[in-house]
Design a protein around this motif. Structure first.
Motif, short mmCIF file in Angstrom:
data_model
loop_
_atom_site.label_atom_id
_atom_site.label_comp_id
_atom_site.label_asym_id
_atom_site.label_seq_id
_atom_site.Cartn_x
_atom_site.Cartn_y
_atom_site.Cartn_z
N ALA A 50 -48.18 -11.90 9.05
CA ALA A 50 -49.26 -12.39 8.17
C ALA A 50 -49.28 -11.64 6.85
O ALA A 50 -49.81 -12.14 5.86
CB ALA A 50 -50.60 -12.25 8.88
N THR A 51 -48.69 -10.45 6.82
CA THR A 51 -48.71 -9.62 5.62
C THR A 51 -47.49 -9.85 4.73
O THR A 51 -47.26 -9.09 3.79
CB THR A 51 -48.75 -8.13 6.02
N PRO A 55 -47.35 -15.84 1.33
CA PRO A 55 -48.11 -16.24 2.52
C PRO A 55 -47.32 -17.24 3.36
O PRO A 55 -46.92 -18.29 2.87
CB PRO A 55 -49.38 -16.86 1.94
N VAL A 59 -47.24 -17.93 11.21
CA VAL A 59 -47.59 -16.51 11.33
C VAL A 59 -47.43 -16.06 12.78
O VAL A 59 -47.90 -16.75 13.69
CB VAL A 59 -49.05 -16.27 10.89
N GLY A 109 -54.30 -16.94 8.97
CA GLY A 109 -54.53 -15.83 8.06
C GLY A 109 -54.13 -14.53 8.70
O GLY A 109 -53.61 -14.50 9.81
N ALA A 110 -54.40 -13.43 8.00
CA ALA A 110 -54.05 -12.11 8.51
C ALA A 110 -54.82 -11.80 9.80
O ALA A 110 -54.31 -11.14 10.70
CB ALA A 110 -54.33 -11.05 7.46
#
Length: 195
Positions: A50-51, A55, A59, A109-110
């Motif tokens: 995710a990092t 982007p 993920v 997302g993260a």
């Protein structure tokens, strides 16, 4: 006479960055605003952390189950009115593993929780949804993705409805079985379906 742009050091340095930007017509890209979306959409992506600098579309939150670089292809077919058929194909995942996969309302997302709850055709007024009248395979799009000894697998699910526009943004792979260091319901990976 000046050198052509492609021959300049700056252009040569920027060329690799330009290759990272997906083309508007590439698989998995969103239709331009105001255009009619195709009844069949395809998302192809490799799983990344995710990092990652760019982007990622896919993920991995558990790289022991969904290693970075593993690949997925998701085909969503809405060509028949009132029906959705979703097929997920994977390569490079943990071998001999079963992943429960669900359509979710949020985007990846993260934080694994950013994908939100399961998408439901008839939304349970009580959240989190545990009522079997709502949390079931007719009201949610669910797949049981099993990998073989090579970490490859395909699963298909069909439901007699189509998601409301903008409300089904991701497909989440839960850790499943065997559990190992993860709880079965942990979010192991997420794939963005809508931008």
């Amino acid at each position: 006479m000046s050198a052509p742009l492609a021959a300049t050091p700056l252009a040569a340095a920027l060329l690799p960055l330009a290759l990272l930007v997906p083309a508007a017509a590439s698989p998995g890209s969103a239709a331009p605003s105001g255009s009619t979306a195709s009844p069949v959409s395809v998302v192809e992506a490799a799983f990344d952390p995710a990092t990652a600098f760019v982007p990622p579309t896919a993920v991995s939150y558990a790289d022991d189950l969904v290693p970075y670089g593993a690949h997925t292809r998701i085909v969503t077919d809405r060509s028949t009115a009132g029906r959705t058929v979703l097929t997920m194909t994977v390569t490079g995942l943990a071998p001999d593993h079963e992943f429960p996969v669900h359509l979710h309302t949020g985007s990846c997302g993260a934080d694994p929780a950013s994908s939100g709850p399961h998408y439901q055709d008839a939304v349970d007024p009580v959240q989190p949804s545990t009522d079997p009248a709502y949390a079931n395979g007719r009201n949610e799009l669910r797949l049981a993705l099993r990998t073989d000894e090579h970490g490859e697998g395909t699963a298909t699910a069909s439901v007699p409805w189509q998601p409301r526009p903008g409300e089904a943004r991701s497909l989440v792979m839960h850790a499943g079985t065997p559990t190992g260091p993860h709880a079965a319901g942990d979010r192991a990976a997420c794939v963005k379906l809508e931008k």
